[in-house]
Design a protein around this motif. Structure first.
Motif, PDB file in Angstrom:
ATOM      1  N   ALA A 100       6.438  16.386 -29.673  1.00  0.00           N
ATOM      2  CA  ALA A 100       6.005  15.090 -29.151  1.00  0.00           C
ATOM      3  C   ALA A 100       4.563  15.166 -28.644  1.00  0.00           C
ATOM      4  CB  ALA A 100       6.932  14.627 -28.039  1.00  0.00           C
ATOM      5  N   LEU A 101       4.239  16.250 -27.961  1.00  0.00           N
ATOM      6  CA  LEU A 101       2.867  16.432 -27.475  1.00  0.00           C
ATOM      7  C   LEU A 101       1.886  16.469 -28.638  1.00  0.00           C
ATOM      8  CD1 LEU A 101       3.474  19.148 -24.729  1.00  0.00           C
ATOM      9  CD2 LEU A 101       2.806  16.768 -24.332  1.00  0.00           C
ATOM     10  N   ARG A 102       2.266  17.195 -29.693  1.00  0.00           N
ATOM     11  CA  ARG A 102       1.391  17.310 -30.865  1.00  0.00           C
ATOM     12  C   ARG A 102       1.277  15.993 -31.613  1.00  0.00           C
ATOM     13  NH1 ARG A 102       4.528  20.201 -34.548  1.00  0.00           N
ATOM     14  NH2 ARG A 102       5.184  18.123 -35.221  1.00  0.00           N
ATOM     15  N   ASP A 103       2.422  15.352 -31.874  1.00  0.00           N
ATOM     16  CA  ASP A 103       2.424  14.146 -32.696  1.00  0.00           C
ATOM     17  C   ASP A 103       1.657  12.998 -32.062  1.00  0.00           C
ATOM     18  OD1 ASP A 103       3.959  15.549 -34.477  1.00  0.00           O
ATOM     19  OD2 ASP A 103       5.848  14.512 -34.026  1.00  0.00           O
ATOM     20  N   PHE A 104       1.600  12.964 -30.727  1.00  0.00           N
ATOM     21  CA  PHE A 104       0.921  11.864 -30.047  1.00  0.00           C
ATOM     22  C   PHE A 104      -0.375  12.317 -29.370  1.00  0.00           C
ATOM     23  CE2 PHE A 104       5.157  10.296 -30.701  1.00  0.00           C
ATOM     24  CZ  PHE A 104       4.948   8.964 -31.024  1.00  0.00           C
ATOM     25  N   ASN A 105      -0.875  13.475 -29.807  1.00  0.00           N
ATOM     26  CA  ASN A 105      -2.183  13.975 -29.363  1.00  0.00           C
ATOM     27  C   ASN A 105      -2.280  14.031 -27.838  1.00  0.00           C
ATOM     28  OD1 ASN A 105      -4.778  14.993 -29.683  1.00  0.00           O
ATOM     29  ND2 ASN A 105      -5.714  12.950 -29.773  1.00  0.00           N
ATOM     30  N   VAL A 132      11.430  12.597 -27.966  1.00  0.00           N
ATOM     31  CA  VAL A 132      12.187  13.619 -27.226  1.00  0.00           C
ATOM     32  C   VAL A 132      13.621  13.163 -26.917  1.00  0.00           C
ATOM     33  CG1 VAL A 132      10.088  14.580 -26.209  1.00  0.00           C
ATOM     34  CG2 VAL A 132      11.384  12.873 -24.925  1.00  0.00           C
ATOM     35  N   THR A 133      14.007  12.003 -27.427  1.00  0.00           N
ATOM     36  CA  THR A 133      15.366  11.528 -27.175  1.00  0.00           C
ATOM     37  C   THR A 133      16.380  12.147 -28.133  1.00  0.00           C
ATOM     38  OG1 THR A 133      15.168   9.625 -28.657  1.00  0.00           O
ATOM     39  CG2 THR A 133      14.508   9.306 -26.339  1.00  0.00           C
ATOM     40  N   GLY A 134      15.910  12.533 -29.314  1.00  0.00           N
ATOM     41  CA  GLY A 134      16.828  13.045 -30.321  1.00  0.00           C
ATOM     42  C   GLY A 134      17.674  11.962 -30.967  1.00  0.00           C
ATOM     43  N   ARG A 135      17.391  10.703 -30.671  1.00  0.00           N
ATOM     44  CA  ARG A 135      18.194   9.614 -31.219  1.00  0.00           C
ATOM     45  C   ARG A 135      17.658   9.180 -32.582  1.00  0.00           C
ATOM     46  NH1 ARG A 135      20.304   5.914 -26.135  1.00  0.00           N
ATOM     47  NH2 ARG A 135      21.465   7.626 -25.147  1.00  0.00           N
ATOM     48  N   PRO A 136      18.556   8.831 -33.506  1.00  0.00           N
ATOM     49  CA  PRO A 136      18.125   8.586 -34.890  1.00  0.00           C
ATOM     50  C   PRO A 136      17.469   7.245 -35.146  1.00  0.00           C
ATOM     51  CG  PRO A 136      20.505   8.313 -34.701  1.00  0.00           C
ATOM     52  CD  PRO A 136      20.032   8.835 -33.370  1.00  0.00           C
ATOM     53  N   ILE A 137      17.682   6.256 -34.271  1.00  0.00           N
ATOM     54  CA  ILE A 137      17.158   4.916 -34.520  1.00  0.00           C
ATOM     55  C   ILE A 137      16.157   4.548 -33.440  1.00  0.00           C
ATOM     56  CG2 ILE A 137      17.711   2.482 -34.846  1.00  0.00           C
ATOM     57  CD1 ILE A 137      20.548   3.379 -35.649  1.00  0.00           C
ATOM     58  N   TRP A 138      14.929   4.290 -33.856  1.00  0.00           N
ATOM     59  CA  TRP A 138      13.869   3.878 -32.927  1.00  0.00           C
ATOM     60  C   TRP A 138      13.726   2.364 -32.992  1.00  0.00           C
ATOM     61  CZ3 TRP A 138       9.156   7.698 -33.713  1.00  0.00           C
ATOM     62  CH2 TRP A 138       9.573   8.997 -33.354  1.00  0.00           C
ATOM     63  N   LEU A 139      13.761   1.726 -31.832  1.00  0.00           N
ATOM     64  CA  LEU A 139      13.526   0.292 -31.696  1.00  0.00           C
ATOM     65  C   LEU A 139      12.214   0.114 -30.940  1.00  0.00           C
ATOM     66  CD1 LEU A 139      17.134  -0.708 -30.514  1.00  0.00           C
ATOM     67  CD2 LEU A 139      16.270  -0.653 -32.867  1.00  0.00           C
ATOM     68  N   LEU A 140      11.237  -0.493 -31.577  1.00  0.00           N
ATOM     69  CA  LEU A 140       9.878  -0.520 -31.024  1.00  0.00           C
ATOM     70  C   LEU A 140       9.359  -1.950 -30.952  1.00  0.00           C
ATOM     71  CD1 LEU A 140       9.012   2.387 -33.331  1.00  0.00           C
ATOM     72  CD2 LEU A 140       8.597   2.578 -30.890  1.00  0.00           C
ATOM     73  N   ASP A 141       8.958  -2.353 -29.746  1.00  0.00           N
ATOM     74  CA  ASP A 141       8.482  -3.714 -29.509  1.00  0.00           C
ATOM     75  C   ASP A 141       6.971  -3.709 -29.322  1.00  0.00           C
ATOM     76  OD1 ASP A 141       8.287  -6.380 -28.971  1.00  0.00           O
ATOM     77  OD2 ASP A 141       9.497  -6.353 -27.149  1.00  0.00           O
ATOM     78  N   GLU A 142       6.246  -4.202 -30.327  1.00  0.00           N
ATOM     79  CA  GLU A 142       4.775  -4.226 -30.322  1.00  0.00           C
ATOM     80  C   GLU A 142       4.218  -2.871 -29.856  1.00  0.00           C
ATOM     81  OE1 GLU A 142       3.150  -6.462 -31.714  1.00  0.00           O
ATOM     82  OE2 GLU A 142       4.535  -8.141 -31.806  1.00  0.00           O
ATOM     83  N   PRO A 143       4.523  -1.803 -30.542  1.00  0.00           N
ATOM     84  CA  PRO A 143       4.160  -0.459 -30.075  1.00  0.00           C
ATOM     85  C   PRO A 143       2.670  -0.145 -30.119  1.00  0.00           C
ATOM     86  CG  PRO A 143       5.072  -0.368 -32.286  1.00  0.00           C
ATOM     87  CD  PRO A 143       5.286  -1.760 -31.809  1.00  0.00           C
ATOM     88  N   THR A 144       1.891  -0.916 -30.860  1.00  0.00           N
ATOM     89  CA  THR A 144       0.473  -0.578 -30.998  1.00  0.00           C
ATOM     90  C   THR A 144      -0.423  -1.259 -29.967  1.00  0.00           C
ATOM     91  OG1 THR A 144       0.177  -2.337 -32.643  1.00  0.00           O
ATOM     92  CG2 THR A 144       0.741  -0.146 -33.461  1.00  0.00           C
TER      93      THR A 144
END
Length: 206
Positions: A100-105, A132-144
């Protein structure tokens, strides 16, 4: 395992906003929710995450398979980047936060208090919680929101890695992230306004 949403109806502030919403998300795929502001994208995501009840319909699998990221970053300002991610990882029975640290710089920011980060850095930390949740489904609300161009690309790459590992994602965004999936326009699912907005109120006293 597919994610199956069948004939879902959702309500905001006591008023139905969407109905008969049905779609599937296969492993390795994403669905991007589109529609004008106020149509119910956030309400739909909150319902999928189990944070509010649906009026009708079904969602499979249940909330235990979902990781939800809203407009709020969900971080503790007094904790460091490392401490924030470690807290969320342990909460979900995970230990490793290095990816997670690497993927999100965030590797150069691990000891920085979250409260001292810029808006974009806080947003990256908030999104890193998903990894870091280990959960298979990500729900993202305006993530950018609050992310610059480079960070948007970083986020898209992180989602692509999640999908490549068999994950799924449902994302409300107006930005083309170039993900493997489909766009779901919510306009056709907009609930019709009742003829008498006070009908339910009157009937309650009959």
């Amino acid at each position: 395992m597919e994610m199956n949403v069948t004939d879902l109806a959702v309500t905001r502030g006591g008023m139905r906003v969407l109905e008969a919403v049905s779609f599937r998300v296969s492993a390795g795929r994403a669905v991007v929710l589109r529609g004008p502001n106020g149509i119910g994208k956030t309400t739909l995501l909150r319902t999928l995450a189990g944070l509010q009840l649906a009026d009708s319909g079904s969602v499979e699998p249940g909330p235990e398979a979902m990781a939800y990221a809203s407009h709020a970053d969900g971080i503790k300002a007094t904790l460091s980047v490392r401490e924030n991610l470690t807290f969320w990882a342990k909460l979900h029975g995970m230990l490793d936060i290095s990816n997670a640290l690497r993927d999100f710089n965030l590797e150069t920011l691990v000891e920085r208090p979250a409260g001292s980060l810029s808006a974009g850095q806080k947003r990256r930390l908030g999104l890193a919680r998903m990894a870091v949740t280990g959960r298979p489904i990500w729900l993202l609300d305006e993530p950018t929101v609050s992310l610059d161009t480079d960070s948007v690309a970083l986020f898209a790459s992180a989602v692509e890695r999640h999908l490549a590992q068999g994950g799924r994602a449902v994302i409300a965004t107006h930005i083309d992230l170039g993900l493997d999936g489909e766009v779901l326009q919510l306009g056709p699912f907009k609930a019709e306004a009742p003829e008498d907005p006070h009908e339910d109120f009157h009937e309650a006293f009959l």
